[in-house]
Each structure stands twice: as C-alpha cells, then as structure tokens.
Design a protein around this motif. Sequence first.
Motif, short mmCIF file in Angstrom:
data_model
loop_
_atom_site.label_atom_id
_atom_site.label_comp_id
_atom_site.label_asym_id
_atom_site.label_seq_id
_atom_site.Cartn_x
_atom_site.Cartn_y
_atom_site.Cartn_z
N ALA A 94 0.84 -1.21 0.00
CA ALA A 94 0.00 0.00 0.00
C ALA A 94 0.87 1.26 0.00
CB ALA A 94 -0.95 -0.01 1.20
N GLN A 95 1.92 1.26 0.81
CA GLN A 95 2.81 2.41 0.86
C GLN A 95 3.55 2.61 -0.46
OE1 GLN A 95 5.10 1.44 4.37
NE2 GLN A 95 3.70 2.55 5.72
N ALA A 96 4.01 1.52 -1.05
CA ALA A 96 4.73 1.62 -2.32
C ALA A 96 3.82 2.14 -3.43
CB ALA A 96 5.30 0.25 -2.71
N LEU A 97 2.55 1.78 -3.37
CA LEU A 97 1.58 2.21 -4.39
C LEU A 97 0.91 3.53 -4.04
CD1 LEU A 97 -0.13 -1.26 -4.97
CD2 LEU A 97 1.33 -0.03 -6.59
N ASP A 98 1.12 3.99 -2.81
CA ASP A 98 0.45 5.19 -2.30
C ASP A 98 -1.07 5.05 -2.40
OD1 ASP A 98 0.26 7.71 -1.11
OD2 ASP A 98 0.29 8.75 -3.05
N VAL A 99 -1.56 3.93 -1.86
CA VAL A 99 -3.00 3.67 -1.78
C VAL A 99 -3.36 3.37 -0.33
CG1 VAL A 99 -3.13 2.80 -4.16
CG2 VAL A 99 -2.82 1.18 -2.27
N PRO A 100 -4.61 3.64 0.06
CA PRO A 100 -5.00 3.39 1.45
C PRO A 100 -5.08 1.90 1.77
CG PRO A 100 -6.87 4.18 0.15
CD PRO A 100 -5.68 4.24 -0.73
N LEU A 101 -4.85 1.60 3.05
CA LEU A 101 -4.95 0.24 3.57
C LEU A 101 -5.95 0.23 4.71
CD1 LEU A 101 -3.91 -2.73 3.88
CD2 LEU A 101 -2.25 -1.80 5.52
N PHE A 102 -6.91 -0.66 4.66
CA PHE A 102 -7.86 -0.86 5.76
C PHE A 102 -7.44 -2.13 6.48
CE2 PHE A 102 -11.64 -2.51 7.78
CZ PHE A 102 -12.17 -1.39 8.37
N ILE A 113 -13.98 -7.98 9.01
CA ILE A 113 -13.04 -6.97 8.51
C ILE A 113 -13.37 -6.64 7.06
CG2 ILE A 113 -10.63 -6.49 7.94
CD1 ILE A 113 -9.89 -8.22 10.38
N ALA A 114 -13.68 -7.65 6.26
CA ALA A 114 -14.04 -7.41 4.87
C ALA A 114 -15.30 -6.54 4.79
CB ALA A 114 -14.26 -8.74 4.14
N ALA A 115 -16.31 -6.87 5.58
CA ALA A 115 -17.55 -6.08 5.59
C ALA A 115 -17.27 -4.65 6.03
CB ALA A 115 -18.58 -6.74 6.49
N ASP A 116 -16.46 -4.49 7.07
CA ASP A 116 -16.11 -3.15 7.55
C ASP A 116 -15.30 -2.39 6.50
OD1 ASP A 116 -17.41 -3.81 9.91
OD2 ASP A 116 -15.57 -4.06 11.07
N GLY A 117 -14.42 -3.10 5.79
CA GLY A 117 -13.62 -2.47 4.74
C GLY A 117 -14.50 -1.98 3.59
N ILE A 118 -15.50 -2.76 3.23
CA ILE A 118 -16.43 -2.33 2.19
C ILE A 118 -17.22 -1.10 2.66
CG2 ILE A 118 -18.50 -3.00 0.89
CD1 ILE A 118 -17.30 -5.90 0.90
#
Length: 125
Positions: A94-102, A113-118
């Motif tokens: 995520a850091q290398a791509l500069d995208v958010p991580l949940f 966690i998947a439901a919360d991430g969605i």
Amino acid sequence: PTFGSLASTVKAAMAEALGRVLTPSRRVDLLHDISTARGGKRPYVVVFVGVNGVGKSTSLSKVAYYIKSNGFVPLLCACDTFRSGAVEQLRVHAQALDVPLFQKGYGNDAAQIAADGIAHAQAMG
C-alpha cells in the motif's frame, strides 16, 4: 469398481466442477465494471483467494496499480488476520503504491473486517 476407475471418476468430476466454477459467465471488463459501480455510488469489490505462497499479495498489488493508473482509488483491505506478517506485507504494498490500507490487526474475524472495509470504502466515496 476398482480404485483406478474411482480415482479417474473423481478426477474427471473435480475437473468439470472446477471448470464450471472458474469459467466466467460473462466477459470481465474490470475498468468498465468499476466505473459502473462508481456511478452507482458503491464500491467495486475484488477478492483474492488462495493457499499460502501462490502470489495473492503480489497479484493484488498489480491489480491495484492498474486500477490506480486508470484514475480510480483502490483500497487494500487486510483480511488475513492469521498469517504472521500478512498485514505488514500489505502495508508495504500500500505504501509503495500510495494507496489506502484498511486493517484491524490480527486475531479478528476476517469476514467482519471485509464487511467493515467495504463500508469504509463506501464512506470514502
């Protein structure tokens, strides 16, 4: 029946079942489908499933890069709460791509966690 005929019957049945499950019923156009979901104000969800060591994290990073390169914002969701280092591995991607991580750490219910991430992606817009 002999063991040999039973084994070949099971192998043929497995091949047919896996082929049926893994063959898409329609053409998959990832960017079009993401755009359609975005137009409907909902996140587009891609799930990577497989046994350890088959390249899920690497593959999802490549897909996230492709999605980001085409003007969308991917959210990585760390649902592997059992394997040591899994969350950290996704954090590095995520850091290398500069995208958010949940993520919610280890020892939690992966499905929740998947439901919360969605839900988080939905809230992000």
